[in-house]
Design a protein around this motif. Structure first.
Motif, PDB file in Angstrom:
ATOM      1  N   UNK A 151      32.711  82.033 -98.977  1.00 41.85           N
ATOM      2  CA  UNK A 151      32.551  80.866 -99.846  1.00 41.85           C
ATOM      3  C   UNK A 151      31.750  79.764 -99.168  1.00 41.85           C
ATOM      4  N   UNK A 152      31.785  79.724 -97.810  1.00 35.80           N
ATOM      5  CA  UNK A 152      31.079  78.684 -97.064  1.00 35.80           C
ATOM      6  C   UNK A 152      30.390  79.321 -95.855  1.00 35.80           C
ATOM      7  N   UNK A 153      29.446  78.596 -95.316  1.00 36.55           N
ATOM      8  CA  UNK A 153      28.844  78.968 -94.042  1.00 36.55           C
ATOM      9  C   UNK A 153      28.600  77.694 -93.232  1.00 36.55           C
ATOM     10  N   UNK A 154      28.576  77.833 -91.912  1.00 35.32           N
ATOM     11  CA  UNK A 154      28.414  76.686 -91.025  1.00 35.32           C
ATOM     12  C   UNK A 154      27.071  76.782 -90.312  1.00 35.32           C
ATOM     13  N   UNK A 155      26.443  75.640 -90.093  1.00 36.59           N
ATOM     14  CA  UNK A 155      25.180  75.584 -89.359  1.00 36.59           C
ATOM     15  C   UNK A 155      25.104  74.263 -88.600  1.00 36.59           C
ATOM     16  N   UNK A 156      24.186  74.236 -87.652  1.00 36.03           N
ATOM     17  CA  UNK A 156      24.007  73.039 -86.839  1.00 36.03           C
ATOM     18  C   UNK A 156      23.379  71.928 -87.676  1.00 36.03           C
ATOM     19  N   UNK A 157      23.830  70.701 -87.432  1.00 40.03           N
ATOM     20  CA  UNK A 157      23.269  69.559 -88.157  1.00 40.03           C
ATOM     21  C   UNK A 157      21.890  69.173 -87.645  1.00 40.03           C
ATOM     22  N   UNK A 158      21.470  69.783 -86.517  1.00 41.53           N
ATOM     23  CA  UNK A 158      20.144  69.520 -85.941  1.00 41.53           C
ATOM     24  C   UNK A 158      19.951  68.045 -85.583  1.00 41.53           C
ATOM     25  N   UNK A 159      21.059  67.398 -85.265  1.00 43.82           N
ATOM     26  CA  UNK A 159      20.958  66.009 -84.822  1.00 43.82           C
ATOM     27  C   UNK A 159      20.853  65.929 -83.304  1.00 43.82           C
ATOM     28  N   UNK A 160      20.569  64.748 -82.817  1.00 47.15           N
ATOM     29  CA  UNK A 160      20.455  64.526 -81.377  1.00 47.15           C
ATOM     30  C   UNK A 160      21.802  64.038 -80.862  1.00 47.15           C
ATOM     31  N   UNK A 161      22.397  64.829 -79.958  1.00 42.50           N
ATOM     32  CA  UNK A 161      23.683  64.449 -79.396  1.00 42.50           C
ATOM     33  C   UNK A 161      23.473  63.426 -78.278  1.00 42.50           C
ATOM     34  N   UNK A 162      24.292  62.396 -78.306  1.00 46.16           N
ATOM     35  CA  UNK A 162      24.180  61.325 -77.311  1.00 46.16           C
ATOM     36  C   UNK A 162      25.541  61.078 -76.681  1.00 46.16           C
ATOM     37  N   UNK A 163      25.566  60.134 -75.738  1.00 41.59           N
ATOM     38  CA  UNK A 163      26.832  59.782 -75.111  1.00 41.59           C
ATOM     39  C   UNK A 163      27.650  58.833 -75.970  1.00 41.59           C
ATOM     40  N   UNK A 164      27.079  58.427 -77.089  1.00 37.16           N
ATOM     41  CA  UNK A 164      27.796  57.529 -77.976  1.00 37.16           C
ATOM     42  C   UNK A 164      28.502  58.298 -79.081  1.00 37.16           C
ATOM     43  N   UNK A 165      28.993  57.561 -80.069  1.00 39.49           N
ATOM     44  CA  UNK A 165      29.693  58.161 -81.205  1.00 39.49           C
ATOM     45  C   UNK A 165      28.757  58.225 -82.406  1.00 39.49           C
ATOM     46  N   UNK A 166      29.299  58.712 -83.517  1.00 32.75           N
ATOM     47  CA  UNK A 166      28.597  58.803 -84.800  1.00 32.75           C
ATOM     48  C   UNK A 166      27.457  59.817 -84.796  1.00 32.75           C
ATOM     49  N   UNK A 167      27.481  60.786 -83.880  1.00 30.69           N
ATOM     50  CA  UNK A 167      26.462  61.849 -83.914  1.00 30.69           C
ATOM     51  C   UNK A 167      26.808  62.864 -85.001  1.00 30.69           C
ATOM     52  N   UNK A 168      25.779  63.374 -85.685  1.00 27.03           N
ATOM     53  CA  UNK A 168      25.982  64.452 -86.661  1.00 27.03           C
ATOM     54  C   UNK A 168      26.213  65.758 -85.918  1.00 27.03           C
TER      55      UNK A 168
END
Length: 613
Positions: free
Chosen positions: A485-502
């Motif tokens: 019913x669902x599939x998961x994939x990377x949000x392709x965002x840039x991970x940082x040392x802060x919060x609120x990363x996708x």
């Protein structure tokens, strides 16, 4: 010219004779040429013709049939003597022919009749209704979606017609098998052809539903509003299942008849069975009581439940003022006919109980009752219920059970009757089956041994084929629902040392459902640590939002859930650190029962894991 008699012959004084035992007693006249059958003909002076018989000479009567019968009989005896003289003394290779038992043949005929009635009055009627519905001026969803459904339904209807033909052929072969005019494999071959037609028809119907779903584009339409396909909505599936089980039994009986044929036993004389003559036995009290109780049950159910319920529906939908009301009125007309025919069955059952009517009257009166009940089921297809959910189905099930019991009782009555007592009146017939004999060259024990082995192998192959066929049928049926019913994939965002990363995106693939933001629960677990609940757009341990095509705050196919960090730094993106995200989806909704009590229903939508880069 040779004169046979004399006017002074005392045999002819004051008498008119039509037979003499000697040619010298014939009146005056002359002999004519013999005909092609060797019969002597004689013409008297009065213009009357005489012909020779085995015991003398008989007068030819122009407007009578008896003399001609005598001629034919004389010719027949002469030809029979000639045939006997030329017939070979013996046939070394002729032997007994494998034959199915009458019970197995009657089972085949009953099954074919059931398939014929079910297909004609229920399956075809339901398909016609769906074709009218999807080809109407106003499309249900969209023209291209309805077109895909119509193409499949037209193929399904064609195969339904083929099923009717095969069912009729199976009935005919069953009748010929009862008369021992078919080989032993004919019945099982007809049932196999019938099962093939039913299977193809069922597959075509289910494929039509799947094609309709495949044609729905979730980016354009709310596909979840369509009624999901189900194999149980395919009416041709039920006779197919019944035919499959019956075919295994008939095949086993056919192989048993072939394997156990007695090589030494000569063909037995079969009495002249006059099933529809006055000498045929009457049914006993048990089948008459079965017919009586069945008719009482059907009449009560129809009169006190079915007809009032249909009247309520007619009143609710405005009667003839609306199309729905007219459809219910049409159903009601069949209900009334069922009630009237049920009364007729009651009368026939009572007459059968006191043995005033022949044995076939009771089953013959129930057959039109079942046909009318099936027609009522087919006429009720517009309400969207399955055949098993229609009110007339319950009464038809009672009628079918009754006719099965009555048929078995009638068969036992016919089998136990001493038909040889009627042979003096009707004569008999020999079923020698010379055209379909089998040759036996080996030893008797060896022949039985290899026939038994072939039967065992054939039954094993049949069971194996049935198992494999059932497995693939289930796989084909469940194939559309096996997809995730669902599939998961990377949000392709840039991970940082802060919060609120996708972090990740959950894509919805299921076209059959929709989830609102109030009912969907999303939990997140990073690197196997304790899971936390994500909140809708608000600040929390993690957040999620819908990436929607339709701005309706609902999640449907081809829409997604974007999960992001909340107030915590879940993944820093450092090269020496790994970040594995595990998302668990749950639907929580409140449902109210009949007592106004609210219960919480929880549905697990699955767990999805991905290593975030």
């Amino acid at each position: 010219m040779l004169h046979a008699g004399s006017p002074l012959n005392p045999l002819w004084e004051g008498k008119t004779l039509d037979f003499v035992s000697d040619w010298e007693d014939l009146p005056d006249g002359e002999w004519l040429e013999n005909d092609e059958h060797g019969v002597h003909w004689y013409l008297t002076n009065d213009g009357e013709h005489w012909f020779s018989t085995e015991d003398g000479y008989r007068l030819w009567v122009e407007d009578g049939d008896v003399p001609q019968d005598e001629v034919d009989e004389s010719i027949y005896h002469e030809q029979e003597e000639d045939d006997d003289s030329t017939e070979p003394e013996g046939d070394e290779h002729a032997g007994p022919v494998p034959r199915l038992s009458a019970g197995t043949t009657l089972l085949s005929m009953s099954l074919a009749l059931f398939v014929l009635a079910w297909t004609l009055f229920i399956t075809i009627a339901s398909t016609d209704y769906n074709l009218d519905r999807y080809t109407s001026g106003s499309p249900i969803i969209a023209p291209e979606i309805d077109r895909a459904m119509v193409d499949g339904l037209e193929l399904h209807q064609t195969l339904n017609m083929v099923t009717l033909v095969f069912a009729g052929v199976a009935v005919g072969i069953g009748c010929m098998s009862l008369l021992k005019k078919t080989p032993w494999w004919a019945v099982v071959a007809s049932q196999a052809a019938l099962l093939t037609a039913l299977t193809l028809a069922s597959r075509a119907a289910f494929s039509a539903e799947q094609a309709r779903w495949d044609a729905c584009d979730p980016s354009v339409y709310y596909c979840h509003q369509m009624k999901p396909e189900s194999v149980f909505t395919v009416h041709s599936l039920y006779p197919a299942i019944l035919t499959a089980f019956s075919l295994l039994y008939i095949f086993n009986q056919s192989m048993k008849a072939w394997a156990n044929v007695d090589q030494q036993e000569e063909s037995e004389f079969e009495g002249n069975i006059q099933l529809f003559s006055k000498s045929a036995p009457r049914l006993g009290g048990f089948p008459a009581l079965v017919g009586l109780f069945m008719s009482l049950a059907v009449a009560s159910f129809t009169h006190f439940f079915v007809i009032p319920a249909t009247d309520d529906n007619i009143s609710t939908f405005g009667g003839s003022l609306t199309a729905q009301g007219e459809l219910f009125q049409s159903v009601q007309s069949f209900n009334v006919l069922v009630l009237n025919v049920t009364v007729l069955v009651m009368v026939v059952s009572l007459l059968t109980l006191i043995k005033k009517i022949p044995w076939w009257a009771l089953p013959a009166s129930i057959l039109p009752l079942i046909a009318l009940q099936f027609m009522a089921i087919g006429e009720s297809q517009f309400n969207g219920l399955l055949a098993f959910e229609q009110d007339p189905f319950y009464s038809s099930a009672c009628s079918m059970l009754a006719i099965v019991i009555i048929s078995i009782s009638a068969f036992r009555t016919m089998a136990d009757h001493d038909w040889e007592e009627d042979d003096e009146d009707y004569g008999g017939y020999d079923d020698v089956g010379k055209k379909n004999y089998y040759e036996f060259y080996g030893d008797e024990e060896e022949d039985y041994e290899w026939r038994g082995k072939i039967k065992t192998v054939a039954m094993a192959c049949a069971l194996l084929f049935a198992g494999i066929g059932g497995f693939f049928a289930v796989q084909f049926t469940l194939g559309a629902t096996d997809e995730p019913a669902f599939q998961i994939r990377d949000a392709n965002g840039v991970l940082s040392n802060g919060s609120d990363d996708d972090l990740v995106v959950i894509d919805m693939l299921d076209k059959t459902n929709a989830y609102s933001e109030e009912t969907l629960r999303v939990s997140l677990k990073i690197n196997g640590e304790e899971s936390v609940e994500c909140t809708w757009k608000r600040q929390g341990y993690c957040t999620f939002v819908y990436l929607e095509i339709f701005e309706d705050r609902g999640l449907t196919a081809m829409e997604s859930i974007l999960i992001s960090e909340g107030g915590l730094n879940w993944c820093s993106g450092a090269a020496d650190e790994s970040c594995t995200a595990t998302v668990h989806l749950t639907q929580v909704r409140n449902e109210e029962d009949e007592d106004m009590q609210i219960t919480v229903q929880t549905t697990d939508l699955g767990t999805y894991t991905l290593k975030v880069a």
